[in-house]
Design an enzyme around this catalytic site. Sequence first.
Site, mmCIF file in Angstrom:
data_model
loop_
_atom_site.group_PDB
_atom_site.id
_atom_site.type_symbol
_atom_site.label_atom_id
_atom_site.label_comp_id
_atom_site.label_asym_id
_atom_site.label_seq_id
_atom_site.Cartn_x
_atom_site.Cartn_y
_atom_site.Cartn_z
ATOM 1 C CD GLU A 175 49.168 -31.226 -10.176
ATOM 2 O OE1 GLU A 175 49.437 -31.774 -9.179
ATOM 3 O OE2 GLU A 175 48.765 -30.378 -9.354
ATOM 4 C CD GLU A 382 45.305 -27.770 -7.969
ATOM 5 O OE1 GLU A 382 46.151 -27.710 -7.645
ATOM 6 O OE2 GLU A 382 44.703 -28.977 -8.629
HETATM 7 C C1 FCB Z 1 48.513 -30.166 -6.229
HETATM 8 C C2 FCB Z 1 47.192 -30.710 -6.171
HETATM 9 C C3 FCB Z 1 45.830 -30.010 -5.060
HETATM 10 C C4 FCB Z 1 47.330 -29.748 -3.736
HETATM 11 C C5 FCB Z 1 47.796 -28.967 -4.366
HETATM 12 C C6 FCB Z 1 48.590 -28.424 -2.869
HETATM 13 O O1 FCB Z 1 48.931 -30.899 -7.004
HETATM 14 O O2 FCB Z 1 46.526 -30.989 -7.500
HETATM 15 O O3 FCB Z 1 44.815 -30.829 -4.845
HETATM 16 O O4 FCB Z 1 47.374 -30.873 -3.420
HETATM 17 O O5 FCB Z 1 48.893 -29.231 -5.620
#
Ligand code: FCB
Length: 484
Positions: A175, A382
């Site tokens: 990210e 994620e």
């Molecule tokens: C993302 C992050 C991760 C976690 C999630 C909820 O942006 O990459 O580390 O904090 O959100």
Amino acid sequence: MTDANLRFPPAFLWGAATAAYQIEGAVREDGRTPSIWDTFSHTPGKVLGGDTGDVACDHYHRWRDDVRLMADLGIGAYRFSVSWPRVQPTGRGPAVQRGLDFYRALVDELLTHDITPMVTLYHWDLPQELESAFPSGSPAGGWPERDTAFRFEEYAGIVAGALGDRVEWWATLNEPWCSAFLGYGSGVHAPGRTDPAAALRAAHHLNLAHGLGARALRSVLPGRAQVGVCLNPSAVRPLTSAPADLDARRRIDALANRVFTGPMLRGTYDDDLLADTARITDWSFVHDGDLGVTRQPLGFIGINYYSPAVVSASADAAANGPRLDGHGAAEHSPWPGADHVSFHRAPGELTAMGWPVDPTGLTDLLLEYTAQAPGVPLFVTENGAAYDDKPGAAGQVHDPDRVRYLHGHLTAVHQALLSGADVRGYFLWSLMDNFEWAYGYGKRFGAVYVDYDTQVRTPKSSAHWYAKVAASGELAPPDQEGER
Ligand code: FCB
């Protein structure tokens, strides 16, 4: 077809994800030096409750048990990040063997249990020294400094040298939007600077770091290794179809998405992005040849998805929403050059983060990336949700909301597969409750509950549900939570 028989491809990887600073603790052990997140979390007022990652889940000492837990749950892949200051303390020069040994042992243990490792090189924990020790004449260091990208190139080579014989899946950055725009724009993330021009410089140097890092990895890794990147693209939607709202959408799409996909996939910064931000910077930090470096072949793209964004044009600059998906309330905007864009709550139930639940954004993004990067495999690297989980009388943790969230989003992934997206796997965020950045330990994203006083881990009912899905490759209905 009923929910019960939504089948995933046999080779689909069922994973879980974490990040070093969020789980490891042991911040002063074995030669590790502070990262920008150590400094930031120890600065009063930056993290809710004054929480820090000093101990976190104590994973640095409990990793063997954590791997066993994953094995017991039948998790097939584990995405973790390497702590840069643990393996190269000042961000320059020689590596610390003990740091590398930790990750080597972790990977070996994963492989012993048939869990596929995916390594993220950078999940936000820049060695503090690279932020503080800046070249003379520049206001500060860190990602707004070009040299940081070259430091990352060196670091990537070090980690590849140590783990390259046993890890196939490599992500350069996690990210980069958050690193650049929350770290240097709104300042709600480390290092907490609020300078729009620095945020744009940081974005470019992260793109450059990705390219240099990918090249460094490939020069060391065996041919079978796959090098990619994990992005948090915004599924950004206009509030209405009025031209001004469509223009707001275009602006945010440029700042959230194309500022990275332009250089990484097409070797360009789009003209509208340059025009929107011209008042802030002339982009002269983009040197000749950089956009050839940023555009490296990708073995995969990782999509991190939580929630869509809804935007409109606004006459009032102050209405500018705090951030894409809320890692902290900000006085300063993370959207340079988009002062007249308002953010609205998307429809849907809210998680404990206040993020709306809307799985359609995930299908949209997977299909969009399939079109933008034809032939490049995708992962959901994620996806997950925070809820206010509390153990019951017998210690069990029942989290039906999370099961529903996961079920909805896996259904969305399945839909993307049916429509032709080449999605190879899904990594639930997160394996266990952990340090949720500016929110500290108050937000629990884990499938496994962590009691921070005792460090006892208790799989929530979502973990049992997910285990069942992973074992069968079929999406079990959300009411089958499968207590063991
Ligand atoms: C993302 C992050 C991760 C976690 C999630 C909820 O942006 O990459 O580390 O904090 O959100």
